[in-house]
Design an enzyme around this catalytic site. Structure first.
Site, PDB file in Angstrom:
ATOM      1  N   LYS A  17       0.855  -1.189   0.000  1.00 28.21           N
ATOM      2  CA  LYS A  17       0.000   0.000   0.000  1.00 28.21           C
ATOM      3  C   LYS A  17       0.889   1.236   0.000  1.00 28.21           C
ATOM      4  O   LYS A  17       1.404   1.642   1.040  1.00 28.21           O
ATOM      5  CB  LYS A  17      -0.918   0.019   1.230  1.00 28.21           C
ATOM      6  N   GLY A  77       6.884   5.231   8.093  1.00 25.08           N
ATOM      7  CA  GLY A  77       6.062   6.438   8.150  1.00 25.08           C
ATOM      8  C   GLY A  77       6.231   7.108   9.496  1.00 25.08           C
ATOM      9  O   GLY A  77       7.246   6.914  10.174  1.00 25.08           O
ATOM     10  N   SER A  78       5.238   7.862   9.885  1.00 24.94           N
ATOM     11  CA  SER A  78       5.354   8.643  11.116  1.00 24.94           C
ATOM     12  C   SER A  78       5.210   7.752  12.352  1.00 24.94           C
ATOM     13  O   SER A  78       4.548   6.705  12.305  1.00 24.94           O
ATOM     14  CB  SER A  78       4.279   9.721  11.132  1.00 24.94           C
ATOM     15  N   GLU A  91       9.729   1.460  10.620  1.00 28.25           N
ATOM     16  CA  GLU A  91      10.732   2.497  10.334  1.00 28.25           C
ATOM     17  C   GLU A  91      10.018   3.827  10.521  1.00 28.25           C
ATOM     18  O   GLU A  91       9.257   4.245   9.656  1.00 28.25           O
ATOM     19  CB  GLU A  91      11.266   2.367   8.902  1.00 28.25           C
ATOM     20  N   LEU A  92      10.264   4.473  11.653  1.00 25.81           N
ATOM     21  CA  LEU A  92       9.430   5.629  12.024  1.00 25.81           C
ATOM     22  C   LEU A  92      10.222   6.937  11.982  1.00 25.81           C
ATOM     23  O   LEU A  92      11.319   6.998  11.424  1.00 25.81           O
ATOM     24  CB  LEU A  92       8.830   5.361  13.407  1.00 25.81           C
ATOM     25  N   ARG A 151      18.859  17.248   1.662  1.00 24.56           N
ATOM     26  CA  ARG A 151      18.449  16.111   0.840  1.00 24.56           C
ATOM     27  C   ARG A 151      16.937  15.970   0.942  1.00 24.56           C
ATOM     28  O   ARG A 151      16.353  16.070   2.017  1.00 24.56           O
ATOM     29  CB  ARG A 151      19.144  14.843   1.350  1.00 24.56           C
ATOM     30  N   CYS A 203      13.565  11.043   6.953  1.00 23.83           N
ATOM     31  CA  CYS A 203      13.609  10.614   8.355  1.00 23.83           C
ATOM     32  C   CYS A 203      15.018  10.752   8.917  1.00 23.83           C
ATOM     33  O   CYS A 203      15.188  10.875  10.118  1.00 23.83           O
ATOM     34  CB  CYS A 203      13.125   9.180   8.471  1.00 23.83           C
ATOM     35  N   GLU A 237       9.906  16.670  14.242  1.00 22.04           N
ATOM     36  CA  GLU A 237      10.593  16.507  12.957  1.00 22.04           C
ATOM     37  C   GLU A 237      10.237  17.712  12.093  1.00 22.04           C
ATOM     38  O   GLU A 237       9.046  17.985  11.885  1.00 22.04           O
ATOM     39  CB  GLU A 237      10.037  15.255  12.266  1.00 22.04           C
ATOM     40  N   SER A 274      22.755   6.073   4.373  1.00 17.24           N
ATOM     41  CA  SER A 274      21.925   5.067   3.699  1.00 17.24           C
ATOM     42  C   SER A 274      22.726   4.258   2.694  1.00 17.24           C
ATOM     43  O   SER A 274      23.484   4.806   1.900  1.00 17.24           O
ATOM     44  CB  SER A 274      20.772   5.766   2.961  1.00 17.24           C
TER      45      SER A 274
END
Ligand code: NAD
Length: 496
Positions: free
Chosen positions: A189, A243-244, A265-266, A293, A299, A398, A458
């Site tokens: 999704k 996401g958040s 992965e927040l 970037r 994140c 953030e 990364s």
């Protein structure tokens, strides 16, 4: 194959090749309700395409397809899974310009950055095509001698993958590639802001020969009910979410009744610590990369610049110069170095954090009100705030925009304590020439990742992920595929 392109879709570069239906069980189709929703160009606010709007009935169909495909896909030879992933890697690599244009169109970042994202995204496909044939188990004699212990890996089962808009392609391959390498099937999704890159990837996967039902893609403007329906299906065994933290927490609760495996992965609140012995020019260079970037919408964006008093004037001066030199404009204009934010709402949110910090006494060294206004509503010019008080909201939230906030410190202990003064723990950056100090910082920072004298961490071959409220699990590296595997142990009677 039905593709459901529409007139507005023609605006997309190489448009006709981007599907706008959804992929379920190998078929491109409309949603059962026949609903569609618009995808906007953040640079102009114009509709660039409409895509199928999946509802809970479509989710059930996708679940059926993922469950039906699982037995065969999980039994496919590792070499076959590896070869398919490698073919998809090659196809994405060969069509990199098409993907990059699409990422810029729906997400807004400058084309050069979209090209970098596509290369990064493709790297996960290559890395996990290589890992697919290296999944091992163990064999040991029980210490008492009465048994032999065999351990092997089994794929967890059908997975739900939920991804954000900020890296519309890479956040998907970072999940899909290890899932497929492990032998899992998936319902993907993508974010409602950026479904087109996901749909083009699905097309490329289908063309590469991926069996029907292994990857199902549901674009939707109503993520809540759809995700809840899939998580409530007894056949789903895993949720991988990026996401958040706020939404992640909610999804963890929804995953609890089924006791699902989860990878989360927040959000982050990355400290960027510049010690008094740092190479300040290198730190400025790293700061530009870590801050700008993706327009700051990452994140791992540096959120808090924590700078030793003695080097702060040089650092702030150097960073201010670099921020003033940014060219703000549409991502498809080759002169632009900074594109629009994803939406006007996101721009207003980031500008609001800046305003709040200034109201609390932060010194605006570079302000978004300087110079010519951006070309449209979602554009925000870079900002640099010095001596930000820790009471300002910007210290805890953030920023997700091109605003740099500087906090000053005097001792090493004070700097590291400031860095850890957050509930997030994704990445931290440190600049120092002292190896002992670097090791102390790596060990002291409460983060899943640390950049030492570099503003970039990364890499498909490295374990990406956070601690504290930044998440659970890791993506990338050897460890990434383990998120999609269960350990099975067999106790075998010792031979007579
Ligand atoms: P978001 O949480 O709003 O949305 C992420 C995904 O969740 C989207 O697919 C969205 O449709 C879906 N979603 C939203 N509400 C939902 C609900 N109620 N139920 C089920 N699904 C729902 O986040 P975003 O704004 O798209 O992305 C920005 C956030 O993602 C930032 O906090 C950023 O730090 C984080 N992020 C983290 C990483 C990482 O690896 N740690 C990487 C990229 C982004």
């Amino acid at each position: 194959m039905q593709q459901g392109t529409d007139a507005a879709g023609q605006r997309i570069a190489g448009a006709a090749r981007t599907p706008t239906g959804m992929l379920v069980g190998g078929e491109w189709r409309e949603s059962r309700e026949g609903a569609r929703f618009p995808v906007l160009d953040p640079a102009t606010g114009e509709v660039i395409a409409t895509v199928a709007d999946a509802g809970v009935e479509d989710a059930a169909d996708a679940m059926d397809a993922a469950a039906a495909a699982f037995p065969r896909w999980s039994a496919a030879s590792p070499r076959r899974r590896a070869a398919l992933l490698h073919d998809v890697f090659t196809a994405v690599h060969d069509r990199a310009e098409e993907f990059a244009a699409l990422v810029t169109l729906e997400m807004g970042k400058p084309l050069a950055e979209s090209r970098a994202e596509v290369a990064y995204a493709a790297d996960f496909l290559r890395w996990y095509s290589e890992e697919a044939v290296r999944l091992t188990g163990t064999f040991r004699t029980a210490p008492g001698g009465a048994a032999r212990h065999l351990t092997l890996n089994r794929p967890v089962g059908p997975c739900l993958l939920v991804t954000p808009w900020n890296f519309p392609l890479a956040m998907i391959t970072r999940k899909v590639a290890p899932a497929l390498a492990a032998g899992c099937t998936v319902v993907l999704k993508p974010a409602e802001e950026t479904p087109l890159s996901a749909l083009l990837l699905a097309r490329v996967m289908a063309e590469a020969g991926l069996p029907a039902g292994v990857v199902n893609v549901l674009s939707t403007s109503r993520p809540g009910p759809l995700v809840e329906a899939v998580l409530g299906d007894r056949r789903i065994r895993k949720l991988s979410f990026t996401g958040s933290t706020e939404v992640g927490r909610r999804l963890l609760a929804l995953a609890a009744p089924g006791v699902l495996r989860t990878s989360m992965e927040l959000g982050g609140n990355a400290p960027f610590v510049v010690f008094d012995d740092a190479d300040v020019d290198a730190a400025v260079e790293g700061a530009v990369a870590a801050k700008l970037r993706n327009g700051g919408q990452s994140c791992v964006a540096a959120n808090r610049f924590i700078v030793a008093d003695s080097v702060a004037p040089r650092f702030v001066g150097g960073l201010a110069e670099r921020l003033r030199a940014q060219v703000v404009g549409p991502g498809d204009d080759p002169r632009s170095t900074l594109g629009p934010l994803i939406s006007q709402a996101q721009r207003d949110r980031a500008a609001g954090l800046v305003d709040d910090a200034v109201a609390h006494g932060a010194e605006p060294v570079v302000h978004y009100g300087e110079g010519a206004a951006g070309p449209g509503d979602a554009f925000l010019r870079p900002v640099l705030l010095d001596r930000v008080p820790p009471s300002a909201e910007i210290a805890r939230k953030e920023i997700f925009g091109p605003a740099a906030a500087v906090y000053r410190f005097s001792t090493e202990e004070e700097g590291l304590a400031l860095a850890n003064d957050t509930r997030s723990g994704l990445v931290g950056y440190v600049y120092t020439r002292d190896l002992d100090r670097a090791v102390r910082a790596i060990e002291a920072l409460e983060c899943g990742m640390v950049g030492v004298n570099r503003g970039h961490v990364s890499d498909a071959s490295a374990p990406f992920g956070g601690v504290k409220e930044s998440g659970l699990g890791r993506e990338g590296g050897e460890i990434g595929v383990q998120e999609y595997l269960e350990t099975r142990y067999a106790s075998i009677a010792a031979p007579a």
